[in-house]
Design an enzyme around this catalytic site. Structure first.
Site, short mmCIF file in Angstrom:
data_model
loop_
_atom_site.label_atom_id
_atom_site.label_comp_id
_atom_site.label_asym_id
_atom_site.label_seq_id
_atom_site.Cartn_x
_atom_site.Cartn_y
_atom_site.Cartn_z
N TYR A 97 0.83 -1.21 0.00
CA TYR A 97 0.00 0.00 0.00
C TYR A 97 0.86 1.26 0.00
O TYR A 97 0.52 2.26 -0.64
CB TYR A 97 -1.00 -0.01 1.17
N GLN A 141 -14.80 3.18 -7.61
CA GLN A 141 -14.17 2.03 -6.96
C GLN A 141 -12.69 2.29 -6.75
O GLN A 141 -11.99 1.47 -6.18
CB GLN A 141 -14.32 0.79 -7.86
N HIS A 194 -14.70 2.05 -2.25
CA HIS A 194 -13.68 1.11 -1.79
C HIS A 194 -12.62 1.78 -0.91
O HIS A 194 -11.55 1.23 -0.69
CB HIS A 194 -13.02 0.41 -2.98
N CYS A 238 -8.25 2.71 12.28
CA CYS A 238 -7.94 1.94 13.47
C CYS A 238 -9.03 0.91 13.71
O CYS A 238 -10.20 1.27 13.86
CB CYS A 238 -7.82 2.86 14.68
N CYS A 270 -10.42 1.39 17.62
CA CYS A 270 -11.32 2.47 18.07
C CYS A 270 -12.06 3.18 16.94
O CYS A 270 -12.88 4.06 17.18
CB CYS A 270 -10.54 3.48 18.91
N CYS A 276 -5.68 5.95 20.17
CA CYS A 276 -5.50 4.84 21.11
C CYS A 276 -4.14 4.14 20.99
O CYS A 276 -3.84 3.24 21.77
CB CYS A 276 -6.63 3.82 20.97
N ASN A 283 -15.28 1.85 -22.18
CA ASN A 283 -14.27 0.83 -21.87
C ASN A 283 -13.72 0.31 -23.19
O ASN A 283 -14.50 -0.06 -24.06
CB ASN A 283 -14.91 -0.33 -21.07
N PRO A 284 -12.41 0.27 -23.35
CA PRO A 284 -11.85 -0.25 -24.62
C PRO A 284 -12.23 -1.71 -24.86
O PRO A 284 -12.23 -2.16 -26.00
CB PRO A 284 -10.33 -0.13 -24.43
P1 NAD Z 1 -10.23 -3.52 -13.09
O1 NAD Z 1 -8.73 -3.44 -13.05
O2 NAD Z 1 -10.88 -4.78 -12.81
O3 NAD Z 1 -10.73 -3.08 -14.56
C1 NAD Z 1 -10.27 -1.97 -15.24
C2 NAD Z 1 -11.09 -1.80 -16.49
O4 NAD Z 1 -10.65 -0.63 -17.16
C3 NAD Z 1 -10.96 -2.94 -17.51
O5 NAD Z 1 -12.25 -3.37 -17.89
C4 NAD Z 1 -10.24 -2.29 -18.69
O6 NAD Z 1 -10.69 -2.80 -19.95
C5 NAD Z 1 -10.62 -0.85 -18.54
N1 NAD Z 1 -9.65 0.09 -19.08
C6 NAD Z 1 -8.32 -0.08 -19.29
N2 NAD Z 1 -7.78 1.04 -19.77
C7 NAD Z 1 -8.77 1.96 -19.88
C8 NAD Z 1 -8.82 3.31 -20.30
N3 NAD Z 1 -7.72 3.97 -20.71
N4 NAD Z 1 -10.01 3.95 -20.27
C9 NAD Z 1 -11.13 3.31 -19.83
N5 NAD Z 1 -11.14 2.02 -19.42
C10 NAD Z 1 -9.97 1.36 -19.44
O7 NAD Z 1 -10.71 -2.39 -12.13
P2 NAD Z 1 -12.11 -2.14 -11.43
O8 NAD Z 1 -13.22 -2.49 -12.34
O9 NAD Z 1 -12.00 -0.76 -10.90
O10 NAD Z 1 -12.25 -3.12 -10.17
C11 NAD Z 1 -11.27 -3.81 -9.46
C12 NAD Z 1 -10.81 -3.27 -8.12
O11 NAD Z 1 -9.56 -2.69 -8.33
C13 NAD Z 1 -11.57 -2.22 -7.41
O12 NAD Z 1 -11.97 -2.77 -6.20
C14 NAD Z 1 -10.57 -1.07 -7.12
O13 NAD Z 1 -10.68 -0.68 -5.75
C15 NAD Z 1 -9.25 -1.67 -7.37
N6 NAD Z 1 -8.19 -0.86 -8.00
C16 NAD Z 1 -8.16 0.51 -7.91
C17 NAD Z 1 -7.17 1.25 -8.56
C18 NAD Z 1 -7.17 2.75 -8.44
O14 NAD Z 1 -7.59 3.29 -7.42
N7 NAD Z 1 -6.72 3.48 -9.48
C19 NAD Z 1 -6.22 0.59 -9.33
C20 NAD Z 1 -6.27 -0.82 -9.41
C21 NAD Z 1 -7.27 -1.51 -8.76
ZN ZN Z 2 -7.44 3.74 17.70
#
Ligand code: NAD
Ligand code: ZN
Length: 252
Positions: free
Chosen positions: A67, A102, A120, A128, A131, A152, A215-216
């Site tokens: 992270y 998300q 998400h 935490c 608490c 805490c 979405n591509p």
């Molecule tokens: P995913 O990785 O499952 O899907 C990403 C989608 O984006 C795919 O369908 C892909 O075809 C499409 N894509 C790729 N390039 C693109 C573009 N240039 N323009 C538009 N679409 C494009 O991600 P998700 O559906 O968000 O779900 C999965 C989990 O991943 C979520 O829970 C999320 O919290 C987490 N996540 C978040 C991040 C972030 O915060 N940037 C990064 C990775 C994963």
């Molecule tokens: Zn705490």
């Protein structure tokens, strides 16, 4: 009138618009999606093996290191055209606009979005479990995990929703209500396989909304959509919203 022109006209006329975004929206900011192979140090782990309560219980330092790396990546990234256009759309629609994301990267907020539901969580925050306190992480250069709770003293966890965990209930309810009210719903850059977020598209359709997917690649949500734009998020939003933006929105 082309399908794109029809969608543009509906968006111009709509007073209530709900948007769901996924990792694809941040790809043009250089943040990898989950489905792409992880690179470098992290190539040997699958996200599913790191983003779970079990993984954190087993090896909190490993999960925090992942992270911390992603946090630094996001802090160094900048919102892209797609984030900015969605922020501009909110500026025009005001209360009629809802953005459910998300993504945990914080880029929508940095582009100026405020009617924002982070379904998400946010990887710039810790929580935490003892608490309930939430804290923003210090700047990446100064951050040494695990962060300790200022209330805490306990070691904290990333404030994100992991595989197998519930979404924040209030945010999910607000998102569901917004998608049920929307005249136009947009689903941008999400693979549409992670529920309940992916279910928002179906709720909007059942309530009679016009659903646009960006979405591509085809996804399980594609058959529901009246229009699927097979383009990058920035390019497609530009085509949909051209001519209706206000001033440009700065990166905050
Ligand atoms: P995913 O990785 O499952 O899907 C990403 C989608 O984006 C795919 O369908 C892909 O075809 C499409 N894509 C790729 N390039 C693109 C573009 N240039 N323009 C538009 N679409 C494009 O991600 P998700 O559906 O968000 O779900 C999965 C989990 O991943 C979520 O829970 C999320 O919290 C987490 N996540 C978040 C991040 C972030 O915060 N940037 C990064 C990775 C994963
Ligand atoms: Zn705490």
């Amino acid at each position: 009138m082309s399908a794109l022109d029809g969608a543009r006209a509906r968006l111009r006329a709509a007073r209530r618009v709900a948007v769901l975004t996924g990792a694809g929206v941040s790809k043009e900011s250089g943040i990898p999606t989950f489905r792409e192979a992880q690179t470098g140090l992290w190539a040997r782990f699958r996200p599913e093996e790191l983003a779970s309560p079990q993984a954190f219980a087993r090896d909190p330092q490993l999960v925090w290191a992942w992270y911390a790396w992603r946090y630094a990546l996001c802090a160094a990234a900048r919102p892209n055209r797609a984030h900015q256009l969605l922020s501009a759309l909110e500026a025009r629609l005001g209360e009629g606009f809802t953005l459910a994301t998300q993504n945990v990267d914080g880029l929508h907020a940095r582009a100026g979005s405020t009617r924002l539901l982070e379904l998400h969580g946010n990887l710039g925050r810790a929580r935490c479990e003892r608490c309930g306190e939430r804290q923003n992480l210090p700047a990446p250069e100064a951050f040494e995990p695990p962060p300790l709770c200022q209330r805490c003293g306990a070691a904290m966890r990333p404030d994100v929703v992991w595989f197998g965990e519930m979404l924040p209930e209030a945010a999910l309810k607000q998102a569901q209500a917004a998608f049920q009210r929307a005249e136009v719903a947009l689903v941008v850059g999400t693979s549409g396989v992670v529920y309940p977020a992916a279910g928002l598209a179906g709720l909007a359709r059942e309530a009679g909304a016009f659903l646009i997917e960006i979405n591509p690649e085809p996804t399980p949500l594609s058959p529901l959509a009246q229009l699927s734009l097979r383009q990058d998020a920035g390019e497609a939003l530009e085509a949909l919203l051209k001519g209706e933006e206000g001033g440009s929105v700065a990166d905050r």
